[in-house]
Design a protein around this motif. Structure first.
Motif, PDB file in Angstrom:
ATOM      1  N   ASN A 247       0.897  -1.144   0.144  1.00 53.84           N
ATOM      2  CA  ASN A 247       0.105   0.011  -0.029  1.00 53.84           C
ATOM      3  C   ASN A 247       0.822   1.229   0.070  1.00 53.84           C
ATOM      4  OD1 ASN A 247      -1.986  -1.884   0.275  1.00 53.84           O
ATOM      5  ND2 ASN A 247      -2.175  -1.539   2.536  1.00 53.84           N
ATOM      6  N   LEU A 248       0.182   2.134  -0.569  1.00 52.92           N
ATOM      7  CA  LEU A 248       0.986   3.653  -0.565  1.00 52.92           C
ATOM      8  C   LEU A 248       0.516   4.466   0.676  1.00 52.92           C
ATOM      9  CD1 LEU A 248       0.387   4.532  -4.428  1.00 52.92           C
ATOM     10  CD2 LEU A 248       2.627   3.987  -3.244  1.00 52.92           C
ATOM     11  N   GLU A 249       1.359   4.790   1.478  1.00 54.99           N
ATOM     12  CA  GLU A 249       0.905   5.209   2.921  1.00 54.99           C
ATOM     13  C   GLU A 249       1.354   6.543   3.258  1.00 54.99           C
ATOM     14  OE1 GLU A 249       2.195   1.935   5.563  1.00 54.99           O
ATOM     15  OE2 GLU A 249       0.195   0.917   5.207  1.00 54.99           O
ATOM     16  N   ASP A 250       2.285   7.204   2.409  1.00 51.94           N
ATOM     17  CA  ASP A 250       2.726   8.518   2.587  1.00 51.94           C
ATOM     18  C   ASP A 250       2.726   9.314   1.185  1.00 51.94           C
ATOM     19  OD1 ASP A 250       5.791   8.498   1.751  1.00 51.94           O
ATOM     20  OD2 ASP A 250       5.115   6.653   2.559  1.00 51.94           O
ATOM     21  N   LEU A 251       2.604  10.607   1.184  1.00 53.89           N
ATOM     22  CA  LEU A 251       2.764  11.514  -0.012  1.00 53.89           C
ATOM     23  C   LEU A 251       3.832  11.255  -0.859  1.00 53.89           C
ATOM     24  CD1 LEU A 251       0.859  14.876   1.146  1.00 53.89           C
ATOM     25  CD2 LEU A 251       0.037  13.389  -0.492  1.00 53.89           C
ATOM     26  N   GLU A 252       4.925  11.132   0.047  1.00 50.68           N
ATOM     27  CA  GLU A 252       5.947  10.994  -0.866  1.00 50.68           C
ATOM     28  C   GLU A 252       6.007   9.866  -1.974  1.00 50.68           C
ATOM     29  OE1 GLU A 252      10.604  10.560   0.405  1.00 50.68           O
ATOM     30  OE2 GLU A 252       9.530  11.600   1.961  1.00 50.68           O
ATOM     31  N   SER A 253       5.725   8.568  -1.503  1.00 50.16           N
ATOM     32  CA  SER A 253       5.683   7.570  -2.359  1.00 50.16           C
ATOM     33  C   SER A 253       4.422   7.942  -3.341  1.00 50.16           C
ATOM     34  CB  SER A 253       5.471   6.275  -1.790  1.00 50.16           C
ATOM     35  OG  SER A 253       4.568   6.391  -0.517  1.00 50.16           O
ATOM     36  N   MET A 254       3.501   8.413  -2.976  1.00 50.90           N
ATOM     37  CA  MET A 254       2.453   8.687  -3.991  1.00 50.90           C
ATOM     38  C   MET A 254       2.976   9.542  -5.119  1.00 50.90           C
ATOM     39  SD  MET A 254      -0.783   9.257  -1.356  1.00 50.90           S
ATOM     40  CE  MET A 254      -1.001   7.894  -0.176  1.00 50.90           C
ATOM     41  N   ASN A 255       3.624  10.716  -4.633  1.00 55.18           N
ATOM     42  CA  ASN A 255       4.217  11.633  -5.686  1.00 55.18           C
ATOM     43  C   ASN A 255       5.109  10.861  -6.616  1.00 55.18           C
ATOM     44  OD1 ASN A 255       2.845  13.786  -4.513  1.00 55.18           O
ATOM     45  ND2 ASN A 255       4.506  14.579  -3.132  1.00 55.18           N
ATOM     46  N   ARG A 256       6.022  10.002  -6.067  1.00 53.37           N
ATOM     47  CA  ARG A 256       6.957   9.493  -6.821  1.00 53.37           C
ATOM     48  C   ARG A 256       6.097   8.635  -8.017  1.00 53.37           C
ATOM     49  NH1 ARG A 256      10.388   8.482  -2.397  1.00 53.37           N
ATOM     50  NH2 ARG A 256       9.199   6.722  -1.643  1.00 53.37           N
ATOM     51  N   MET A 257       5.075   7.735  -7.614  1.00 52.50           N
ATOM     52  CA  MET A 257       4.294   7.114  -8.500  1.00 52.50           C
ATOM     53  C   MET A 257       3.608   7.901  -9.475  1.00 52.50           C
ATOM     54  SD  MET A 257       3.507   3.882  -9.211  1.00 52.50           S
ATOM     55  CE  MET A 257       3.495   2.977  -7.785  1.00 52.50           C
ATOM     56  N   LEU A 258       3.116   9.033  -9.044  1.00 55.73           N
ATOM     57  CA  LEU A 258       2.455  10.272  -9.950  1.00 55.73           C
ATOM     58  C   LEU A 258       3.622  10.457 -10.917  1.00 55.73           C
ATOM     59  CD1 LEU A 258       0.175  12.219  -7.576  1.00 55.73           C
ATOM     60  CD2 LEU A 258      -0.623  10.598  -9.579  1.00 55.73           C
ATOM     61  N   LEU A 259       4.825  10.897 -10.465  1.00 52.82           N
ATOM     62  CA  LEU A 259       5.565  11.539 -11.572  1.00 52.82           C
ATOM     63  C   LEU A 259       6.036  10.391 -12.443  1.00 52.82           C
ATOM     64  CD1 LEU A 259       7.857  13.353 -12.576  1.00 52.82           C
ATOM     65  CD2 LEU A 259       9.503  12.363 -10.705  1.00 52.82           C
ATOM     66  N   ALA A 260       5.912   9.100 -12.262  1.00 48.37           N
ATOM     67  CA  ALA A 260       6.227   8.036 -12.965  1.00 48.37           C
ATOM     68  C   ALA A 260       5.350   7.792 -14.060  1.00 48.37           C
ATOM     69  CB  ALA A 260       6.612   6.720 -12.504  1.00 48.37           C
ATOM     70  N   GLN A 261       4.123   7.959 -13.548  1.00 50.30           N
ATOM     71  CA  GLN A 261       2.741   8.125 -14.469  1.00 50.30           C
ATOM     72  C   GLN A 261       2.824   9.164 -15.511  1.00 50.30           C
ATOM     73  OE1 GLN A 261      -0.218   7.497 -11.545  1.00 50.30           O
ATOM     74  NE2 GLN A 261      -0.219   5.505 -11.588  1.00 50.30           N
ATOM     75  N   ALA A 262       3.125  10.484 -14.704  1.00 56.45           N
ATOM     76  CA  ALA A 262       3.063  11.753 -15.639  1.00 56.45           C
ATOM     77  C   ALA A 262       4.334  11.453 -16.825  1.00 56.45           C
ATOM     78  CB  ALA A 262       3.529  12.761 -14.724  1.00 56.45           C
ATOM     79  N   ASP A 263       5.439  10.995 -16.396  1.00 52.33           N
ATOM     80  CA  ASP A 263       6.323  10.613 -17.541  1.00 52.33           C
ATOM     81  C   ASP A 263       5.706   9.880 -18.526  1.00 52.33           C
ATOM     82  OD1 ASP A 263       8.725  11.180 -18.436  1.00 52.33           O
ATOM     83  OD2 ASP A 263       9.571   9.247 -17.226  1.00 52.33           O
ATOM     84  N   ILE A 264       5.090   8.773 -18.377  1.00 49.72           N
ATOM     85  CA  ILE A 264       4.691   8.081 -19.232  1.00 49.72           C
ATOM     86  C   ILE A 264       3.490   8.656 -20.061  1.00 49.72           C
ATOM     87  CG2 ILE A 264       3.563   5.865 -19.696  1.00 49.72           C
ATOM     88  CD1 ILE A 264       4.976   4.880 -17.263  1.00 49.72           C
TER      89      ILE A 264
END
Ligand SMILES: [Mg+2]
Length: 417
Positions: free
Chosen positions: A262-279
């Motif tokens: 599970n994603l439990e903090d904003l930092e890891s959510m942001n990393r995931m969003l950056l990977a998705q934004a990139d794609i």
């Protein structure tokens, strides 16, 4: 209420199969039949194995291990970098076939859908025959295989599709639950994360059947009220959640990721969003499009879906800008519950040749645009994995961990048989 009927359609080893199909069409060897893997950069021997073929597995190649190590185990290993544009195309193609069979389809991930087949016995009197038809059509028309799981709700359909693979149809109706599901280890229960599985095992609850018969009060104390009750219900095959159509705007660009941990903090959510934004931004730019609306959607471990969006004054195709908005959106809408799924969508697409001129020339935006152009052209020449934004590394590791966990589950299941 009338009895419900739910199908879960899941592509078998999606990334590897999709790449294999493309190569077979070009007269190249079938990756599924030779030692091969997706991931990393074979020339530089960097990166990690994201998916592997069965012949590669026989050499001891494991998902999540560094490419250099995999190549030492199997020097002839054929390594292919990931290609998200191809995955997107294949994903849309199989979902289009699935959608023909029901008015309500839930896109659960890039390679999984739930179909609500309730109340359609006049059109499809035999659910098993219909499931076989969907499976065979995808195989014959698109060249890759799927598993179809059939149940009275989502959890049973999902569990059923995970039984023996590939190219199979399985049912998990209420009277089959003890024989087909209860002997499996708890960690194989849909939505049971590794941390919960460890806690349960330590408390002496090893199989899904033991979890189903456990005292709910005890489970709530062990895992917390919501999760304890939730897993207890799932272990008994109880799930009231409807199949939910998450609107897919054909003119938009989106990505979503279901996470194993599970994603439990904003930092890891942001990393995931950056990977998705990139794609998604790269995909949008490659089609000469820009978006005016950015939205972030997520699903909590309790299966609550939420989305939050923002309209922009000017359309954009700049990764950094999209990521900045996505970061604000998640910070504004997340209320602290652990997340199972997170996604980013770009909609309100402009395809004009010129961008609306704002009165102030935004120098930072111009600079960022040049950076994106440079990244895209490097990718065009050397492939997707040749360059990556520093912040996405972690998301990639997370994806690799997810695959590793899946692989581990499978290994243990075969061991158990
Ligand atoms: Mg799959």
């Amino acid at each position: 209420m009338a009895e419900r009927l739910v199908f879960h359609v899941d592509v078998n080893s999606a990334f590897l199969s999709w790449e294999a199909v493309r190569r077979v069409k070009n007269g190249e060897p079938d990756l599924r039949e030779i030692p091969s893997c997706i991931g990393g950069d074979p020339e530089k021997r960097t990166g990690i194995v994201v998916a592997k073929s069965i012949p590669a597995k026989r050499f001891g190649v494991t998902t999540g291990e560094p490419m250099a190590m995999a190549l030492r185990k199997c020097p002839k290993l054929v390594c292919v970098p990931p290609d998200f544009k191809l995955y997107d195309k294949c994903s849309k193609a199989f979902k289009r076939i699935c959608k023909e069979y029901t008015p309500v389809m839930e896109s659960y991930s890039i390679d999984e859908v739930f179909l609500d087949m309730s109340g359609m016995e006049y059109i499809y009197p035999d659910p098993l025959a219909t499931a076989h038809e969907i499976k065979d059509r995808i195989r014959d028309e698109l060249g890759f295989t799927v598993n179809v799981g059939i149940g009275r709700n989502k959890v049973c359909a999902k569990m059923a599709s995970d039984f023996e693979k590939p190219d199979r149809v399985h049912t998990l109706f209420p009277d089959e639950i003890p024989a087909k599901m209860w002997e499996l280890p708890v960690r194989e229960l849909f939505t049971c994360g590794r941390a919960s599985a460890d806690k349960l095992t330590r408390a002496g609850i090893r199989t899904i059947g033991e979890l189903a018969r456990a005292d709910e009060i005890q489970l709530r104390r062990l895992l917390g009220d919501k999760l304890g009750s939730h897993l207890h219900r799932y272990a008994n095959g109880i799930d009231e959640e409807p199949v939910q159509e998450i609107r897919e705007d054909a003119k938009g660009y989106s990505a979503e990721t279901t996470v194993e941990e599970n994603l439990e903090d904003l930092e890891s959510m942001n990393r995931m969003l950056l990977a998705q934004a990139d794609i998604v931004a790269a995909r949008m730019r490659s089609e000469g499009a820009r978006c005016r609306c950015i939205s972030v959607q997520f699903r909590t471990t309790q299966f609550k879906n939420k989305s939050h969006q923002r309209k922009l004054a000017d359309s954009t195709d700049v990764t950094e800008q999209i990521y900045e908005v996505a970061k604000q959106l998640i910070a504004e809408s997340w209320t602290g519950e652990p997340l199972r799924l997170i996604g980013l969508a770009l909609t309100d697409i402009d395809r004009d040749d010129f961008e609306q001129m704002s009165f102030l020339v935004d120098e930072r935006k111009e600079r960022l645009k040049r950076l994106d152009t440079a990244i895209d052209s490097i990718r065009g020449k050397y492939g997707n994995s040749s360059i990556r934004r520093a912040g996405t590394m972690d998301a990639e590791k997370r994806i690799a961990r997810r695959y590793q966990a899946e692989a581990e589950n499978k290994r243990n299941r075969y061991k158990g048989e």
